[in-house]
Design an enzyme around this catalytic site. Structure first.
Site, PDB file in Angstrom:
ATOM      1  N   ASP A  36       0.820  -1.229   0.000  1.00 51.68           N
ATOM      2  CA  ASP A  36       0.000   0.000   0.000  1.00 51.68           C
ATOM      3  C   ASP A  36       0.845   1.266   0.000  1.00 51.68           C
ATOM      4  O   ASP A  36       0.592   2.188  -0.772  1.00 51.68           O
ATOM      5  CB  ASP A  36      -1.068   0.007   1.120  1.00 51.68           C
ATOM      6  CG  ASP A  36      -0.543  -0.130   2.530  1.00 51.68           C
ATOM      7  OD1 ASP A  36       0.678  -0.340   2.716  1.00 51.68           O
ATOM      8  OD2 ASP A  36      -1.371  -0.019   3.479  1.00 51.68           O
ATOM      9  N   SER A  67     -12.527   3.215  28.346  1.00 58.61           N
ATOM     10  CA  SER A  67     -12.365   1.933  27.663  1.00 58.61           C
ATOM     11  C   SER A  67     -12.910   0.816  28.542  1.00 58.61           C
ATOM     12  O   SER A  67     -12.440   0.617  29.669  1.00 58.61           O
ATOM     13  CB  SER A  67     -10.885   1.679  27.366  1.00 58.61           C
ATOM     14  OG  SER A  67     -10.668   0.298  27.177  1.00 58.61           O
ATOM     15  N   ALA A 120      -3.150  -8.454  17.059  1.00 59.00           N
ATOM     16  CA  ALA A 120      -3.214  -9.695  16.286  1.00 59.00           C
ATOM     17  C   ALA A 120      -3.069  -9.442  14.786  1.00 59.00           C
ATOM     18  O   ALA A 120      -3.225 -10.341  13.976  1.00 59.00           O
ATOM     19  CB  ALA A 120      -4.530 -10.414  16.561  1.00 59.00           C
ATOM     20  N   SER A 125      -6.402  -0.918  15.717  1.00 61.12           N
ATOM     21  CA  SER A 125      -6.173   0.528  15.858  1.00 61.12           C
ATOM     22  C   SER A 125      -6.849   1.302  14.727  1.00 61.12           C
ATOM     23  O   SER A 125      -7.459   2.349  14.968  1.00 61.12           O
ATOM     24  CB  SER A 125      -4.681   0.850  15.954  1.00 61.12           C
ATOM     25  OG  SER A 125      -4.006   0.469  14.790  1.00 61.12           O
ATOM     26  N   ASP A 169      -5.540  -0.388   5.991  1.00 65.70           N
ATOM     27  CA  ASP A 169      -6.331  -0.821   7.142  1.00 65.70           C
ATOM     28  C   ASP A 169      -7.538   0.087   7.358  1.00 65.70           C
ATOM     29  O   ASP A 169      -8.661  -0.373   7.567  1.00 65.70           O
ATOM     30  CB  ASP A 169      -5.476  -0.833   8.415  1.00 65.70           C
ATOM     31  CG  ASP A 169      -4.258  -1.715   8.261  1.00 65.70           C
ATOM     32  OD1 ASP A 169      -4.212  -2.495   7.288  1.00 65.70           O
ATOM     33  OD2 ASP A 169      -3.350  -1.621   9.092  1.00 65.70           O
TER      34      ASP A 169
HETATM   35  C1  GLA Z   1       0.040  -2.611   8.451  1.00 70.01           C
HETATM   36  C2  GLA Z   1      -0.209  -1.208   7.898  1.00 70.01           C
HETATM   37  C3  GLA Z   1      -0.799  -1.263   6.503  1.00 70.01           C
HETATM   38  C4  GLA Z   1      -0.001  -2.176   5.577  1.00 70.01           C
HETATM   39  C5  GLA Z   1       0.279  -3.514   6.261  1.00 70.01           C
HETATM   40  C6  GLA Z   1       1.205  -4.371   5.453  1.00 70.01           C
HETATM   41  O1  GLA Z   1      -1.168  -3.275   8.653  1.00 70.01           O
HETATM   42  O2  GLA Z   1      -1.038  -0.474   8.742  1.00 70.01           O
HETATM   43  O3  GLA Z   1      -0.889   0.033   5.970  1.00 70.01           O
HETATM   44  O4  GLA Z   1       1.179  -1.558   5.156  1.00 70.01           O
HETATM   45  O5  GLA Z   1       0.835  -3.359   7.556  1.00 70.01           O
HETATM   46  O6  GLA Z   1       0.618  -4.717   4.251  1.00 70.01           O
END
Ligand code: GLA
Length: 392
Positions: A36, A67, A120, A125, A169
């Site tokens: 990414d 929380s 995990a 986050s 993510d």
């Molecule tokens: C983490 C980062 C993502 C991506 C992945 C690896 O999850 O937050 O942006 O780079 O690692 O693909």
């Protein structure tokens, strides 16, 4: 629904008002790892495990957070917000980004809970950030569109958590769609939903239950190594702006002689971008066998060339390689711990899980957690059955 009802109740007890409820899911990624931030493609999907927030306005300019998981409060004046080393940093990071962009965010109360396993590699986050930005956008009627919210959430991670993550993510959490994975072009941000048809097979996550402390520092190092590789290629090929534009012969010519480690890193990314496209073709043709093979290839590249795996992840991938019921497996996400993602024949999941739990315990002295995941919807407002919401 249980968790939603519980945060609603906790909010009412603590803050004495009616909250707005938002759910934002964790994510898996089928293939396309570390691509990414190199302007390549990724193939994530949102999952049926999520972060939930209950939020409401305050009269003063304070932020009061609670929380449920950590049984901890965090209170800070908007004017005194700064990064913390706790769960609160992801929420505050988002509020701070919104303010920096000139959005009128006032004081608010927020209760957070979730069932995304933390650490995990399922992007808990990012789910917190997306839930927060979505909730604040709604609460203060900021009028921000979803893509902009994704960027704000990503920037919060950079500035308040110190991880220079790509966009995958937050994007997957926000734009997830039930039953489909998302092929995202991380350069143009164009995307398409591809139905994940796994007839007779399921996605199974094997959680190593380790997160090595290298995770965020090495992540940032990998990013810099890729940038260095691009800079060397660009000296000769001016039109190149990212590893998306780079070919293996270019790397052989411009990077190999300069630094063999950076060469390996960059070669993995160039190969992974191609592999993702091949894997998508396979998925669209219903060829799960080829898709699975590509996943194994990705794991080997991440382990040997990109060097972001660890012995627990390698162990779990090696343990399923010769299992006929497993079509493909690989480490998932940033690396150095977290989960492997596996495509497993439905009927064989229970026996496989039992066997792996036993051998993992014996050989690694660790407990293995096994989750079968379903691809679900992205970030959205939630309503409790029978409730009439103030924003309706
Ligand atoms: C983490 C980062 C993502 C991506 C992945 C690896 O999850 O937050 O942006 O780079 O690692 O693909």
């Amino acid at each position: 629904m249980v968790m939603l009802a519980s945060i609603d109740k906790i909010y009412r007890e603590k803050f004495n008002g009616e909250p707005l409820l938002v759910r934002s899911p964790g994510r898996v990624n089928i293939i396309g790892e570390h691509t990414d931030y190199n302007e390549g493609f990724v193939l994530p999907g949102a999952i049926d495990k999520a972060i939930y927030v209950a939020i409401g306005k305050r009269e003063d300019a304070m932020i009061h957070l609670y929380s449920v998981d950590f049984k901890e409060s965090h209170e800070v004046a908007i004017s005194a917000m700064k990064p913390t080393k706790t769960w609160a940093t992801y929420i505050l990071g988002v509020a701070s980004q919104l303010l920096q962009r000139g959005h009128a965010v006032g004081g608010f109360n927020l209760v957070i809970d979730g069932d995304v396993p933390l650490g995990a590699g399922l992007s808990s986050s990012a789910a917190v950030e997306c839930a927060t930005v979505f909730a604040l956008n709604e609460l203060f009627s900021l009028g921000i569109d979803k893509m902009e919210m994704v960027k704000i959430a990503q920037k919060a991670e950079h500035s308040y958590a110190g991880v220079m993550c790509g966009i995958m993510d937050q994007f997957a959490s926000m734009f997830g769609k039930e039953g489909s994975v998302i092929k995202l072009d991380c350069r143009s941000l164009d995307f398409e939903y591809i139905p994940l048809k796994l007839d007779g097979y399921k996605l199974v996550l094997l959680n190593t239950n380790v997160k090595h402390s290298l995770a965020s520092s090495e992540y940032n190092v990998r990013r810099l190594q890729c940038e260095q590789g691009v800079a060397w290629v660009k000296e000769k090929y001016e039109q190149v702006n990212s590893l998306r534009d780079v070919s293996i012969p270019m790397l052989d010519e411009c990077v190999l002689g300069k630094d063999p480690v950076i060469y390996k890193r960059c070669r993995f990314i160039v190969e992974e971008i191609k592999r993702l496209n091949d894997a998508c073709d396979a998925l669209e043709m219903g060829d799960l066998k080829t898709l699975g093979q590509k996943m194994y290839e990705t794991h080997d590249g991440l382990s040997n060339d990109y060097e972001v795996s660890c012995k627990e992840l390698d162990y779990l991938v090696d343990a399923v390689r010769s299992e006929p019921a497993v079509l493909g497996a690989r480490m998932m996400g940033g690396g150095f711990g977290g989960c492997t993602i596996n495509i497993v024949q439905e009927d064989a999941i229970d026996d496989l899980a039992a066997k792996l739990k036993e051998t993992y315990k014996k050989d690694m002295q660790l407990d293995l957690s096994v989750h079968t995941v379903v691809i679900g919807e992205g970030t959205a407002i939630q309503k409790l059955p029978g409730s009439i919401h103030f924003n309706q």
